[in-house]
Write a protein that holds these residues in place. Structure first.
Motif, short mmCIF file in Angstrom:
data_model
loop_
_atom_site.label_atom_id
_atom_site.label_comp_id
_atom_site.label_asym_id
_atom_site.label_seq_id
_atom_site.Cartn_x
_atom_site.Cartn_y
_atom_site.Cartn_z
N ALA A 11 0.82 -1.21 0.00
CA ALA A 11 0.00 0.00 0.00
C ALA A 11 0.86 1.27 0.00
O ALA A 11 0.49 2.26 -0.62
N LYS A 12 1.99 1.23 0.69
CA LYS A 12 2.86 2.41 0.74
C LYS A 12 3.61 2.53 -0.58
O LYS A 12 4.24 1.56 -1.03
N PRO A 13 3.56 3.70 -1.23
CA PRO A 13 4.21 3.86 -2.54
C PRO A 13 5.69 3.52 -2.56
O PRO A 13 6.16 2.88 -3.50
N ILE A 14 6.43 3.89 -1.54
CA ILE A 14 7.87 3.59 -1.51
C ILE A 14 8.09 2.08 -1.44
O ILE A 14 8.95 1.53 -2.13
N ASP A 15 7.28 1.39 -0.63
CA ASP A 15 7.39 -0.06 -0.56
C ASP A 15 7.00 -0.70 -1.89
O ASP A 15 7.61 -1.68 -2.33
N ALA A 16 5.99 -0.13 -2.55
CA ALA A 16 5.57 -0.64 -3.86
C ALA A 16 6.70 -0.45 -4.88
O ALA A 16 6.97 -1.34 -5.69
N LEU A 17 7.36 0.70 -4.84
CA LEU A 17 8.48 0.94 -5.75
C LEU A 17 9.60 -0.06 -5.53
O LEU A 17 10.18 -0.58 -6.49
N ARG A 18 9.91 -0.34 -4.27
CA ARG A 18 10.95 -1.33 -3.98
C ARG A 18 10.57 -2.70 -4.55
O ARG A 18 11.41 -3.40 -5.10
N GLU A 19 9.31 -3.06 -4.40
CA GLU A 19 8.84 -4.34 -4.92
C GLU A 19 8.92 -4.35 -6.45
O GLU A 19 9.31 -5.35 -7.06
N LEU A 20 8.57 -3.25 -7.08
CA LEU A 20 8.65 -3.17 -8.54
C LEU A 20 10.10 -3.28 -9.02
O LEU A 20 10.39 -3.98 -10.00
#
Length: 107
Positions: A11-20
């Motif tokens: 849900a957190k954009p920074i965490d999503a970016l890391r996952e991407l």
């Protein structure tokens, strides 16, 4: 075929970016391995380029021995720096990708 479902990202954009970024790195490695397998099976750089949607020259530049050597250097660096935090390792990886992209553009 979708590899990443938007609704399954953190849900957190920074965490999503890391996952991407992790997923992109995984796909890049799989692509390198598949190109190597194609070459071992006798595929031409022309055929590989077409499959990748790039020219044969670009395919060769990206996946020839120079790219393999860079990959080996990065793997060795990762082994030597196993005491880095996840964020520090990610920063180093991002910088390495930037260097590769700059080198590609300079060709």
């Amino acid at each position: 075929m979708s590899l990443i479902a938007h609704n399954r990202l953190p849900a957190k954009p920074i965490d999503a970016l890391r996952e991407l970024v992790r997923a992109i790195d995984e796909c890049d490695e799989l692509k390198r391995e598949t190109v190597a397998a194609a070459r071992e099976a006798g595929a031409t750089w022309e055929a590989i380029g077409r499959a990748l949607g790039i020219t044969r020259q670009s395919a060769w530049a990206l996946y020839s021995a120079d790219a393999a050597a860079l990959s080996a250097d990065l793997a060795e660096s990762a082994t030597r720096n196993s005491d880095l935090s996840e964020d520090e390792a990610a920063d180093i990886a991002v910088e390495a990708v930037r260097q590769v992209r700059r080198a590609r553009r300079a060709r």
